[in-house]
Motif scaffolding. Structure first.
Motif, mmCIF file in Angstrom:
data_model
loop_
_atom_site.group_PDB
_atom_site.id
_atom_site.type_symbol
_atom_site.label_atom_id
_atom_site.label_comp_id
_atom_site.label_asym_id
_atom_site.label_seq_id
_atom_site.Cartn_x
_atom_site.Cartn_y
_atom_site.Cartn_z
ATOM 1 N N ARG A 297 2.710 24.944 -12.636
ATOM 2 C CA ARG A 297 3.281 24.807 -11.293
ATOM 3 C C ARG A 297 4.717 25.336 -11.256
ATOM 4 N N GLN B 163 -7.504 7.715 -8.422
ATOM 5 C CA GLN B 163 -6.211 7.430 -9.044
ATOM 6 C C GLN B 163 -6.374 7.024 -10.499
ATOM 7 N N GLY C 69 -2.740 -1.586 -3.764
ATOM 8 C CA GLY C 69 -1.333 -1.447 -3.388
ATOM 9 C C GLY C 69 -0.387 -1.555 -4.560
ATOM 10 N N ALA D 134 0.839 -1.190 0.000
ATOM 11 C CA ALA D 134 0.000 0.000 0.000
ATOM 12 C C ALA D 134 0.874 1.239 0.000
ATOM 13 N N PRO D 135 0.453 2.257 -0.732
ATOM 14 C CA PRO D 135 1.286 3.445 -0.866
ATOM 15 C C PRO D 135 1.526 4.127 0.465
ATOM 16 N N ALA D 136 2.678 4.759 0.554
ATOM 17 C CA ALA D 136 3.054 5.441 1.784
ATOM 18 C C ALA D 136 3.018 6.936 1.597
ATOM 19 N N ARG E 7 1.817 4.729 -9.069
ATOM 20 C CA ARG E 7 1.667 4.813 -10.513
ATOM 21 C C ARG E 7 1.493 3.425 -11.092
ATOM 22 N N PRO E 8 0.598 3.303 -12.036
ATOM 23 C CA PRO E 8 0.466 1.988 -12.670
ATOM 24 C C PRO E 8 1.760 1.625 -13.363
ATOM 25 N N GLN F 30 9.969 2.453 -0.039
ATOM 26 C CA GLN F 30 8.882 2.579 0.924
ATOM 27 C C GLN F 30 9.171 1.804 2.201
ATOM 28 N N ALA G 11 -1.068 14.136 -4.642
ATOM 29 C CA ALA G 11 -1.092 13.341 -5.862
ATOM 30 C C ALA G 11 -0.462 11.988 -5.555
ATOM 31 N N PRO G 12 -0.637 11.037 -6.456
ATOM 32 C CA PRO G 12 -0.126 9.703 -6.166
ATOM 33 C C PRO G 12 1.366 9.697 -5.911
ATOM 34 N N THR G 13 1.778 8.852 -5.007
ATOM 35 C CA THR G 13 3.191 8.656 -4.795
ATOM 36 C C THR G 13 3.723 7.831 -5.962
ATOM 37 N N PRO G 14 5.047 7.796 -6.126
ATOM 38 C CA PRO G 14 5.585 7.047 -7.257
ATOM 39 C C PRO G 14 5.086 5.617 -7.312
ATOM 40 N N SER G 15 4.989 5.020 -6.149
ATOM 41 C CA SER G 15 4.630 3.614 -6.159
ATOM 42 C C SER G 15 3.168 3.392 -6.489
ATOM 43 N N SER H 77 -1.208 -0.634 -7.513
ATOM 44 C CA SER H 77 -1.670 0.393 -8.459
ATOM 45 C C SER H 77 -2.515 -0.178 -9.590
ATOM 46 N N ALA I 89 -0.689 19.637 -4.809
ATOM 47 C CA ALA I 89 0.643 19.403 -4.245
ATOM 48 C C ALA I 89 1.005 20.643 -3.474
ATOM 49 N N THR J 243 4.514 13.276 -8.980
ATOM 50 C CA THR J 243 5.181 12.268 -9.811
ATOM 51 C C THR J 243 4.570 12.149 -11.205
#
Lengths: 336, 209
Positions: free
Chosen positions: B193, A232, A194, A157-159, A328-329, B95, A322-326, A196, A314, B153
């Motif tokens: 931005r 997302q 988790g 799961a994203p952090a 991203r699909p 993470q 916005a979504p964290t890098p992880s 994505s 942001a 991102t």
């Protein structure tokens, strides 16, 4: 969609001279009449001017050498292609270390290591299993069932600003109250979220929130993650409907302020600034979400422009919503 | 924007030549893509060593899978997809470790006493009022780079692929897996931005143009 919004969708391509001639003419005519769009165009031009100053760093020359060494190995002899992969930096070690590595990757050494590890694991695991008095299957699945009670996010799961929050909801020690099928679907939904895979998450979590036997904790977690999955996935309209359902049914949900921040962001994207403001002002009362919510509110509070384009949230503080890098699909990079 | 190496051969033909044993063809590909990929990775992972490692991993994967590339898509979208997936994998690995906070001074460890280095946020916001001191181009570049690293991102990856390699929006859409209009929107938001984050430099930029 207003005329300005339609034209603003094309402004970037207009500036980059990538717009088909017919649309270019129409936009050019609009810019000569509109009082708002020229300012947006000017901001984009300034952004492009700044972008052009982005410094370009050169990669180390050793990178190219290592890459070409691997390429030559592959090209020179198909049988050395495996060697090519192991000789690449950062794994490449030459000289004495190279010989050590060569010894370590010999099949006999690898097999012996695997067998030793298997024996060691067995020596640790069998007595432990006997202590617990549980069959292996139950031992392996129990944490998943607990997680599927809706209070524990999957490992991946994203952090982000919301990352890992569900694990703090206090359910880790509780038995899974949701029926097995619902629990399994919730688990699969959370795991899909988790990694994505929002389409799969939406499928599973929709089933959970529609299940008559879903308990309150499972339903709440499923609905929150369902709303996030829609968000997302770029479907803010569906996301806001789920957020509203969540707020109505679970007003005391312990992550409601986080959900309000997310929903507020979504509403702003949709252009519903009144509802966005309403939710963000509530989220701004919570120290955990205050900074991000205030940033969002500031964006709402900027001098009104005619139907200004929606923007992703942001903040300068580095607390992106916005979504964290992880999140991203991740798409297959298999050759095609 | 980094201009591609001036070579008339298409990427796909170069890859094909490499498969036939022409390593020089592959070197042309490396020279074409090493800089944009490295900068994409660097702005994503913010660490030169990690970016360097990932860059090599990108090309390693290309080498290993080259014979499976059938050319139904562009080489550029393939290699950027590999790079993007590696950054996602890297982010996932990170993470499980302690993250470097954007509020921690650069070059320091979390928990260290405040230093004069400033944070990534400071680098964007700036601590001096423009006009009170000379603004050199390096300062602008530093702040632009920091602002890019602070982009969400989704916007940053689109921005970098467009800015560093000049990929078409449709190609970026293929890499990222979203509709092309979404890509255009993300690029637009990124530029807005960026402009907002560095508004205090605009006068200076105007003067330099």
């Amino acid at each position: 969609m207003s005329t300005c919004e339609q034209h603003q969708d094309n402004l970037l391509e207009f500036i980059l001279d990538e717009l088909p001639s017919a649309e270019r003419r129409a936009l050019s005519d609009h810019l000569s009449e509109c009082e708002v769009c020229p300012a947006v165009a000017q901001r984009l031009r300034r952004g492009l001017a700044l972008a052009a100053t982005l410094p370009i760093e050169e990669p180390p020359a050793s990178d190219t050498k290592a890459i070409m060494r691997a390429a030559r190995e592959r090209s020179g002899d198909a049988s050395t292609s495996v060697t090519a992969s192991t000789s690449m930096l950062p794994f490449a070690m030459t000289g004495r270390w190279g010989r050590v590595r060569a010894f370590l990757v010999r099949p006999q050494v690898v097999m012996a290591t695997v067998m030793l590890l298997a024996v060691a694991f067995g020596a640790w695991y069998v007595p432990r299993r006997a202590e617990l008095g549980q069959p292996p299957a139950a031992t392996m699945t129990q944490p998943l069932v607990v997680a599927s009670s809706g209070v524990s996010a999957p490992e991946e799961a994203p952090a982000g600003p919301d990352g890992g929050e569900d694990s703090a909801a206090g359910g880790a020690a509780q038995p899974a109250p949701a029926p097995p099928d619902t629990a399994a679907r919730l688990e699969r939904g959370l795991q899909a979220y988790g990694r994505s895979d929002y389409v799969a998450a939406i499928d599973e979590l929709n089933a959970v929130v529609s299940a008559p036997d879903a308990d309150e904790v499972a339903w709440t977690s499923a609905m929150h993650h369902l709303a996030r999955s829609y968000q997302q996935n770029g479907d803010c309209a569906s996301a806001t409907r789920r957020y509203e359902q969540l707020f109505r049914r679970s007003p005391s949900y312990n992550r409601s302020n986080q959900a309000m921040l997310e929903a507020g962001t979504c509403y702003r994207t949709l252009g519903n600034e009144a509802r966005a403001r309403e939710l963000l002002e509530v989220a701004a009362q919570d120290p955990a979400t205050r900074e991000a919510a205030q940033t969002e509110l500031q964006l709402l509070g900027e001098p009104p422009r005619a139907r200004r384009p929606a923007r992703q949230p942001a903040s300068r503080s580095g607390a992106p919503t916005a979504p964290t890098p992880s999140q991203r699909p991740r798409h297959s990079d298999a050759p095609y | 924007m980094t201009a591609p190496v001036d070579d008339p051969a298409t990427d796909e033909r170069l890859l094909s030549a490499f498969l036939s044993g022409d390593t020089q063809a592959f070197e042309v590909l490396v020279l074409r893509y090493r800089s944009p990929l490295y900068n994409l990775l660097l702005r994503s992972v913010r660490d030169p060593q990690t970016a360097s490692d990932l860059l090599q991993e990108v090309f390693l994967r290309v080498i290993k899978r080259a014979d499976k590339f059938h050319g139904s898509a562009k080489f550029s979208t393939w290699i950027f997809t590999i790079a993007r997936n590696l950054t996602i994998d890297h982010a996932r690995r990170m993470q499980h470790r302690r993250h470097r906070s954007l509020d921690v001074p650069l070059g320091a460890k979390e928990g260290d006493a405040p230093s004069a280095n400033g944070t990534l946020v400071d680098r964007v916001v700036g601590t001096d009022v423009v006009g009170e001191r000379a603004v050199d181009s390096q300062e602008i570049q530093r702040r632009v780079a920091a602002a890019v690293e602070l982009l969400p991102t989704e916007q940053r990856e689109v921005f970098l692929m467009r800015q560093l390699q000049g990929l078409a929006f449709q190609d970026i859409a293929d890499v990222v897996g979203v509709p092309v209009n979404t890509v255009k929107s993300r690029m637009r938001y990124a530029l807005e931005r960026l402009q907002a984050a560095l508004a205090d430099f605009e006068d200076h930029l105007e003067g330099t143009r």
